[in-house]
Design a protein around this motif. Structure first.
Motif, PDB file in Angstrom:
ATOM      1  N   GLY A  14      23.610  -5.091  -4.342  1.00 32.40           N
ATOM      2  CA  GLY A  14      22.255  -4.611  -4.079  1.00 32.40           C
ATOM      3  C   GLY A  14      21.404  -5.678  -3.417  1.00 32.40           C
ATOM      4  N   GLN A  15      21.528  -6.911  -3.883  1.00 31.26           N
ATOM      5  CA  GLN A  15      20.780  -8.016  -3.270  1.00 31.26           C
ATOM      6  C   GLN A  15      21.171  -8.190  -1.808  1.00 31.26           C
ATOM      7  N   GLU A  16      22.461  -8.104  -1.519  1.00 31.26           N
ATOM      8  CA  GLU A  16      22.923  -8.281  -0.140  1.00 31.26           C
ATOM      9  C   GLU A  16      22.466  -7.137   0.748  1.00 31.26           C
ATOM     10  N   LEU A  17      22.528  -5.910   0.246  1.00 29.85           N
ATOM     11  CA  LEU A  17      22.035  -4.773   1.021  1.00 29.85           C
ATOM     12  C   LEU A  17      20.546  -4.947   1.325  1.00 29.85           C
ATOM     13  N   LEU A  18      19.789  -5.327   0.321  1.00 32.10           N
ATOM     14  CA  LEU A  18      18.355  -5.538   0.509  1.00 32.10           C
ATOM     15  C   LEU A  18      18.107  -6.667   1.505  1.00 32.10           C
ATOM     16  N   ARG A  19      18.812  -7.763   1.367  1.00 36.06           N
ATOM     17  CA  ARG A  19      18.646  -8.906   2.269  1.00 36.06           C
ATOM     18  C   ARG A  19      18.880  -8.493   3.714  1.00 36.06           C
ATOM     19  N   ARG A  20      19.923  -7.712   3.938  1.00 36.26           N
ATOM     20  CA  ARG A  20      20.246  -7.284   5.304  1.00 36.26           C
ATOM     21  C   ARG A  20      19.183  -6.354   5.891  1.00 36.26           C
ATOM     22  N   VAL A  21      18.662  -5.441   5.086  1.00 36.57           N
ATOM     23  CA  VAL A  21      17.623  -4.540   5.590  1.00 36.57           C
ATOM     24  C   VAL A  21      16.314  -5.303   5.792  1.00 36.57           C
ATOM     25  N   MET A  22      16.010  -6.229   4.910  1.00 33.48           N
ATOM     26  CA  MET A  22      14.825  -7.061   5.109  1.00 33.48           C
ATOM     27  C   MET A  22      14.932  -7.820   6.431  1.00 33.48           C
ATOM     28  N   ALA A  23      16.118  -8.329   6.743  1.00 37.57           N
ATOM     29  CA  ALA A  23      16.320  -9.052   8.004  1.00 37.57           C
ATOM     30  C   ALA A  23      16.116  -8.119   9.196  1.00 37.57           C
ATOM     31  N   LEU A  24      16.610  -6.880   9.107  1.00 40.71           N
ATOM     32  CA  LEU A  24      16.407  -5.902  10.188  1.00 40.71           C
ATOM     33  C   LEU A  24      14.920  -5.648  10.418  1.00 40.71           C
ATOM     34  N   LEU A  25      14.183  -5.480   9.328  1.00 35.99           N
ATOM     35  CA  LEU A  25      12.750  -5.200   9.450  1.00 35.99           C
ATOM     36  C   LEU A  25      12.006  -6.419   9.983  1.00 35.99           C
ATOM     37  N   HIS A  26      12.406  -7.584   9.513  1.00 29.78           N
ATOM     38  CA  HIS A  26      11.777  -8.816   9.996  1.00 29.78           C
ATOM     39  C   HIS A  26      12.044  -9.002  11.491  1.00 29.78           C
ATOM     40  N   GLU A  27      13.264  -8.696  11.929  1.00 30.93           N
ATOM     41  CA  GLU A  27      13.611  -8.787  13.352  1.00 30.93           C
ATOM     42  C   GLU A  27      12.763  -7.837  14.200  1.00 30.93           C
ATOM     43  N   ARG A  28      12.305  -6.748  13.599  1.00 31.68           N
ATOM     44  CA  ARG A  28      11.436  -5.793  14.301  1.00 31.68           C
ATOM     45  C   ARG A  28       9.986  -6.249  14.313  1.00 31.68           C
ATOM     46  N   GLY A  29       9.723  -7.431  13.776  1.00 31.99           N
ATOM     47  CA  GLY A  29       8.385  -7.994  13.830  1.00 31.99           C
ATOM     48  C   GLY A  29       7.549  -7.831  12.576  1.00 31.99           C
ATOM     49  N   HIS A  30       8.108  -7.239  11.535  1.00 36.06           N
ATOM     50  CA  HIS A  30       7.349  -7.046  10.298  1.00 36.06           C
ATOM     51  C   HIS A  30       7.304  -8.343   9.493  1.00 36.06           C
ATOM     52  N   GLN A  31       6.100  -8.867   9.299  1.00 35.00           N
ATOM     53  CA  GLN A  31       5.901 -10.058   8.476  1.00 35.00           C
ATOM     54  C   GLN A  31       5.652  -9.681   7.021  1.00 35.00           C
ATOM     55  N   ARG A  32       5.232  -8.435   6.806  1.00 36.17           N
ATOM     56  CA  ARG A  32       4.989  -7.919   5.465  1.00 36.17           C
ATOM     57  C   ARG A  32       5.867  -6.691   5.274  1.00 36.17           C
ATOM     58  N   LEU A  33       6.691  -6.730   4.240  1.00 37.68           N
ATOM     59  CA  LEU A  33       7.523  -5.595   3.873  1.00 37.68           C
ATOM     60  C   LEU A  33       6.988  -5.039   2.566  1.00 37.68           C
ATOM     61  N   PHE A  34       7.221  -3.764   2.329  1.00 38.38           N
ATOM     62  CA  PHE A  34       6.751  -3.176   1.075  1.00 38.38           C
ATOM     63  C   PHE A  34       7.711  -2.098   0.598  1.00 38.38           C
ATOM     64  N   LEU A  35       7.582  -1.750  -0.675  1.00 38.57           N
ATOM     65  CA  LEU A  35       8.413  -0.715  -1.283  1.00 38.57           C
ATOM     66  C   LEU A  35       7.718  -0.203  -2.533  1.00 38.57           C
ATOM     67  N   GLY A  36       8.166   0.956  -2.985  1.00 41.97           N
ATOM     68  CA  GLY A  36       7.694   1.523  -4.240  1.00 41.97           C
ATOM     69  C   GLY A  36       8.696   1.223  -5.339  1.00 41.97           C
ATOM     70  N   CYS A  37       8.200   0.814  -6.511  1.00 41.37           N
ATOM     71  CA  CYS A  37       9.066   0.404  -7.617  1.00 41.37           C
ATOM     72  C   CYS A  37       8.500   0.949  -8.931  1.00 41.37           C
ATOM     73  N   SER A  38       9.360   1.220  -9.855  1.00 38.65           N
ATOM     74  CA  SER A  38       8.933   1.697 -11.167  1.00 38.65           C
ATOM     75  C   SER A  38       7.943   0.725 -11.803  1.00 38.65           C
ATOM     76  N   THR A  39       6.995   1.283 -12.523  1.00 38.29           N
ATOM     77  CA  THR A  39       6.019   0.466 -13.250  1.00 38.29           C
ATOM     78  C   THR A  39       6.526   0.091 -14.640  1.00 38.29           C
ATOM     79  N   ASP A  40       7.704   0.585 -15.011  1.00 34.92           N
ATOM     80  CA  ASP A  40       8.271   0.355 -16.344  1.00 34.92           C
ATOM     81  C   ASP A  40       9.122  -0.916 -16.362  1.00 34.92           C
TER      82      ASP A  40
END
Length: 155
Positions: free
Chosen positions: A95-121
């Motif tokens: 899961g960490q590696e999948l997330l890391r790779r997608v974060m890199a894709l988004l960063h390569e597209r110029g996104h300096q801020r990434l966001f997501l929705g996560c459980s509050t629990d």
């Protein structure tokens, strides 16, 4: 942590959209059935169309030819839309590696801020997972009742 399985990472093509829908229903803590996804407007057809039109881009993880997880990000907004992993493959760093790779894709597209929705629990695995990796609360809650977390490049 158990021994890391031999995992192959590859781009997530639109032709596999039905598999993404089915796998999402098999996750342990945030399983969403195909019927519930369809009620939210997420179908294999809509998912595939979003990949084809470069709205979404993702990475899949496979073990012995079977998809065991994936992660997708919205190329326009910088949102990590979904990270899904079969329960048998949790705790291996996939899961960490999948997330890391997608974060890199988004960063390569110029996104300096990434966001997501996560459980509050705090009892839900994702709550600690993202925070451990440097994601921080924005203090906002999205339309699904999830807390909005962000990650900023360089900080």
């Amino acid at each position: 942590m158990k021994a890391l399985a031999t995992i192959h990472y590859a781009p997530a093509p639109p032709e596999r959209a039905q598999s993404y829908i089915l796998l999402r229903g098999q996750t342990r803590e945030n399983a969403i059935s195909p019927a519930r996804l369809a009620a939210l407007g997420i179908t294999a057809e809509s998912w595939a169309a979003d990949i084809r039109t470069n709205v979404l881009q993702g990475v899949r993880a496979e073990h012995e030819g079977q998809m065991v997880g994936y992660c997708f990000g919205d190329l326009h907004t910088g949102e990590v839309v979904v990270l899904a992993l079969l329960p048998a493959f949790e705790g291996q760093g996939i899961g960490q590696e999948l997330l890391r790779r997608v974060m890199a894709l988004l960063h390569e597209r110029g996104h300096q801020r990434l966001f997501l929705g996560c459980s509050t629990d705090p009892q839900v695995r994702s709550y600690g997972f993202y925070r451990h990796l440097g994601w921080r609360s924005t203090g906002q809650v999205d339309g699904h009742g999830d807390e909005v977390l962000e990650w900023r490049a360089g900080g």
